[in-house]
Motif scaffolding. Structure first.
Motif, PDB file in Angstrom:
ATOM      1  N   GLY A 130       0.834  -1.196   0.000  1.00  6.00           N
ATOM      2  CA  GLY A 130       0.000   0.000   0.000  1.00  6.00           C
ATOM      3  C   GLY A 130       0.868   1.244   0.000  1.00  6.00           C
ATOM      4  O   GLY A 130       2.097   1.175   0.122  1.00  6.00           O
ATOM      5  N   TRP A 131       0.222   2.387  -0.123  1.00  6.61           N
ATOM      6  CA  TRP A 131       0.940   3.659  -0.230  1.00  6.61           C
ATOM      7  C   TRP A 131       1.054   4.347   1.113  1.00  6.61           C
ATOM      8  O   TRP A 131       0.118   4.356   1.906  1.00  6.61           O
ATOM      9  CB  TRP A 131       0.225   4.591  -1.209  1.00  6.61           C
ATOM     10  CG  TRP A 131       0.253   4.130  -2.624  1.00  6.61           C
ATOM     11  CD1 TRP A 131      -0.751   3.508  -3.301  1.00  6.61           C
ATOM     12  CD2 TRP A 131       1.340   4.245  -3.546  1.00  6.61           C
ATOM     13  NE1 TRP A 131      -0.369   3.227  -4.589  1.00  6.61           N
ATOM     14  CE2 TRP A 131       0.918   3.670  -4.765  1.00  6.61           C
ATOM     15  CE3 TRP A 131       2.629   4.780  -3.461  1.00  6.61           C
ATOM     16  CZ2 TRP A 131       1.731   3.620  -5.890  1.00  6.61           C
ATOM     17  CZ3 TRP A 131       3.446   4.732  -4.586  1.00  6.61           C
ATOM     18  CH2 TRP A 131       2.998   4.159  -5.784  1.00  6.61           C
ATOM     19  N   ARG A 132       2.228   4.948   1.366  1.00  5.93           N
ATOM     20  CA  ARG A 132       2.441   5.834   2.505  1.00  5.93           C
ATOM     21  C   ARG A 132       2.853   7.198   1.977  1.00  5.93           C
ATOM     22  O   ARG A 132       3.720   7.307   1.099  1.00  5.93           O
ATOM     23  CB  ARG A 132       3.544   5.290   3.417  1.00  5.93           C
ATOM     24  CG  ARG A 132       3.100   4.169   4.319  1.00  5.93           C
ATOM     25  CD  ARG A 132       2.406   4.663   5.569  1.00  5.93           C
ATOM     26  NE  ARG A 132       3.344   5.341   6.464  1.00  5.93           N
ATOM     27  CZ  ARG A 132       3.300   6.650   6.753  1.00  5.93           C
ATOM     28  NH1 ARG A 132       2.369   7.419   6.240  1.00  5.93           N
ATOM     29  NH2 ARG A 132       4.187   7.178   7.569  1.00  5.93           N
ATOM     30  N   ALA A 133       2.228   8.230   2.501  1.00  9.59           N
ATOM     31  CA  ALA A 133       2.572   9.598   2.118  1.00  9.59           C
ATOM     32  C   ALA A 133       3.540  10.162   3.142  1.00  9.59           C
ATOM     33  O   ALA A 133       3.176  10.352   4.308  1.00  9.59           O
ATOM     34  CB  ALA A 133       1.313  10.464   2.031  1.00  9.59           C
ATOM     35  N   TYR A 134       4.772  10.404   2.742  1.00 10.49           N
ATOM     36  CA  TYR A 134       5.787  10.943   3.638  1.00 10.49           C
ATOM     37  C   TYR A 134       5.944  12.442   3.377  1.00 10.49           C
ATOM     38  O   TYR A 134       6.137  12.866   2.228  1.00 10.49           O
ATOM     39  CB  TYR A 134       7.131  10.249   3.413  1.00 10.49           C
ATOM     40  CG  TYR A 134       7.143   8.796   3.834  1.00 10.49           C
ATOM     41  CD1 TYR A 134       7.486   8.429   5.128  1.00 10.49           C
ATOM     42  CD2 TYR A 134       6.798   7.793   2.926  1.00 10.49           C
ATOM     43  CE1 TYR A 134       7.498   7.095   5.517  1.00 10.49           C
ATOM     44  CE2 TYR A 134       6.809   6.452   3.306  1.00 10.49           C
ATOM     45  CZ  TYR A 134       7.160   6.112   4.603  1.00 10.49           C
ATOM     46  OH  TYR A 134       7.161   4.798   4.986  1.00 10.49           O
ATOM     47  N   PRO A 135       5.860  13.254   4.429  1.00  7.67           N
ATOM     48  CA  PRO A 135       6.052  14.690   4.235  1.00  7.67           C
ATOM     49  C   PRO A 135       7.507  14.988   3.891  1.00  7.67           C
ATOM     50  O   PRO A 135       8.428  14.361   4.424  1.00  7.67           O
ATOM     51  CB  PRO A 135       5.660  15.286   5.589  1.00  7.67           C
ATOM     52  CG  PRO A 135       5.905  14.190   6.562  1.00  7.67           C
ATOM     53  CD  PRO A 135       5.608  12.908   5.841  1.00  7.67           C
ATOM     54  N   VAL A 136       7.695  15.946   3.008  1.00 11.15           N
ATOM     55  CA  VAL A 136       9.037  16.373   2.611  1.00 11.15           C
ATOM     56  C   VAL A 136       9.152  17.870   2.840  1.00 11.15           C
ATOM     57  O   VAL A 136       8.257  18.635   2.456  1.00 11.15           O
ATOM     58  CB  VAL A 136       9.323  16.045   1.130  1.00 11.15           C
ATOM     59  CG1 VAL A 136      10.701  16.562   0.719  1.00 11.15           C
ATOM     60  CG2 VAL A 136       9.230  14.539   0.886  1.00 11.15           C
ATOM     61  N   CYS A 137      10.228  18.285   3.470  1.00  9.88           N
ATOM     62  CA  CYS A 137      10.522  19.703   3.650  1.00  9.88           C
ATOM     63  C   CYS A 137      11.941  19.951   3.163  1.00  9.88           C
ATOM     64  O   CYS A 137      12.887  19.316   3.648  1.00  9.88           O
ATOM     65  CB  CYS A 137      10.371  20.102   5.117  1.00  9.88           C
ATOM     66  SG  CYS A 137      10.879  21.802   5.452  1.00  9.88           S
ATOM     67  N   ILE A 138      12.088  20.852   2.209  1.00  6.75           N
ATOM     68  CA  ILE A 138      13.402  21.215   1.692  1.00  6.75           C
ATOM     69  C   ILE A 138      13.610  22.705   1.946  1.00  6.75           C
ATOM     70  O   ILE A 138      12.755  23.523   1.585  1.00  6.75           O
ATOM     71  CB  ILE A 138      13.513  20.917   0.181  1.00  6.75           C
ATOM     72  CG1 ILE A 138      13.326  19.421  -0.078  1.00  6.75           C
ATOM     73  CG2 ILE A 138      14.861  21.390  -0.358  1.00  6.75           C
ATOM     74  CD1 ILE A 138      13.255  19.051  -1.540  1.00  6.75           C
TER      75      ILE A 138
END
Length: 316
Positions: A130-138
């Motif tokens: 299944g899919w996991r949405a990982y937050p990204v901050c750059i």
């Protein structure tokens, strides 16, 4: 046609008029929450397009100037981020463009980009995924020729309290002593049946959803590799949250939790040990948060690589 040209020539620009009574340099001026699509490769070669929120800023070091050219920042963000895959090189070029368009006003520029990236994760036993949405901050900044790039994400996992587990085991021992006479022989079948009842698990340790928030500074030539970073952290923790879950997956997760007891200090040290040997990272900051089920406040631990002048010298 003449009317349109004449109207364009007469458009007022009040920003050019200085206000001597309000003169002063400003640390940062710009825009936050710019909505723009970005293209991101998480390290597997699959470039995904995501909806991002962007902050774009320069300093205003001319006390006599009323403002910056915000539209120039916006147009550069829109043109660069929607067309190119995110990389250290493209962000450095974008920040240089900020300063080139504000030569008479600014000598520092910074940029923040926030979005979510979908990663497919396998189930523990069933073969599903299944899919996991990982937050990204750059976050990137350019001061003169000094370019600084930071990358952040978070991992959600389960943590079972070691102290609670020990207290639960003691209660189970007490219940066993009540139900089985110490003066009589132990019947294997009776004990096995007892273990399958609620009396055989009269107490359970408390577990909770937990979050590890990460900020890393990469070495000069390192590329964004979200998946590798996530894999390192999830492997170190042992109990990342799951996506597709059948009964065999849930049982495997229960087994992982039972054999993987940890305080927040344990979790922070596990991640620290894993990231400390990653040659792509020049520094890192870890914030581990166990969102307790026992009480309303959270248990929190911080860790860093320990680089002089780095994350470890800053307050939490």
């Amino acid at each position: 046609m003449y009317a349109q040209e004449n109207t364009a020539r007469l458009l007022p620009d009040v920003a050019v008029h200085a206000q001597p009574h309000l003169a002063g340099a400003l640390d940062w001026v710009g825009m936050d929450g710019i909505e723009v699509p970005v293209r991101f490769d998480a390290g597997d070669g699959d470039v995904q397009r995501a909806s991002a929120r962007v902050g774009a800023f320069v300093n205003l070091n001319r006390p006599d100037k009323r403002g910056i050219h915000m539209s120039r920042l916006y147009l550069q963000v829109e043109q660069a981020l929607s067309a190119q895959t995110l990389s250290a090189e493209s962000l450095h070029t974008l920040l240089r463009g900020f300063l080139d368009s504000h030569k008479d006003l600014s000598d520092r520029a910074c940029l923040s980009i926030r979005f979510e990236h979908l990663v497919r994760r396998p189930a523990l036993r069933s073969g599903n995924s299944g899919w996991r949405a990982y937050p990204v901050c750059i976050e990137a900044s350019l001061v003169g020729e000094e370019f600084l790039l930071e990358f952040g994400t978070e991992v959600v996992y389960s943590s079972t309290c070691p102290a609670s587990a020990a207290l639960s085991r003691q209660l189970i021992q007490d219940q066993f002593a009540k139900d089985f006479d110490a003066g009589k022989p132990i019947d294997h079948a009776a004990v096995l049946a007892w273990l399958g009842t609620e009396r055989g698990i009269v107490a359970t340790p408390h577990a909770q959803r937990s979050v590890a928030r990460l900020r890393v500074r990469m070495t000069k030539d390192a590329k964004f590799d979200l998946i590798a970073l996530i894999d390192e952290v999830e492997h170190a923790l042992g109990t990342p949250v799951q996506t597709a879950v059948k009964r065999e997956d849930e049982q495997a997760f229960a087994l992982a939790n039972g054999s993987n007891l940890m305080f927040c200090e344990d979790a922070a040290r596990r991640i620290q040990k894993a990231l400390d040997v990653d040659a792509r990272l020049s520094d890192f900051h870890i914030r581990v948060e166990h969102q307790e089920s026992l009480h309303p406040h959270d248990a929190v631990a911080y860790a860093s690589k320990g680089v002089p002048g780095g994350y470890g010298d800053k307050r939490c």
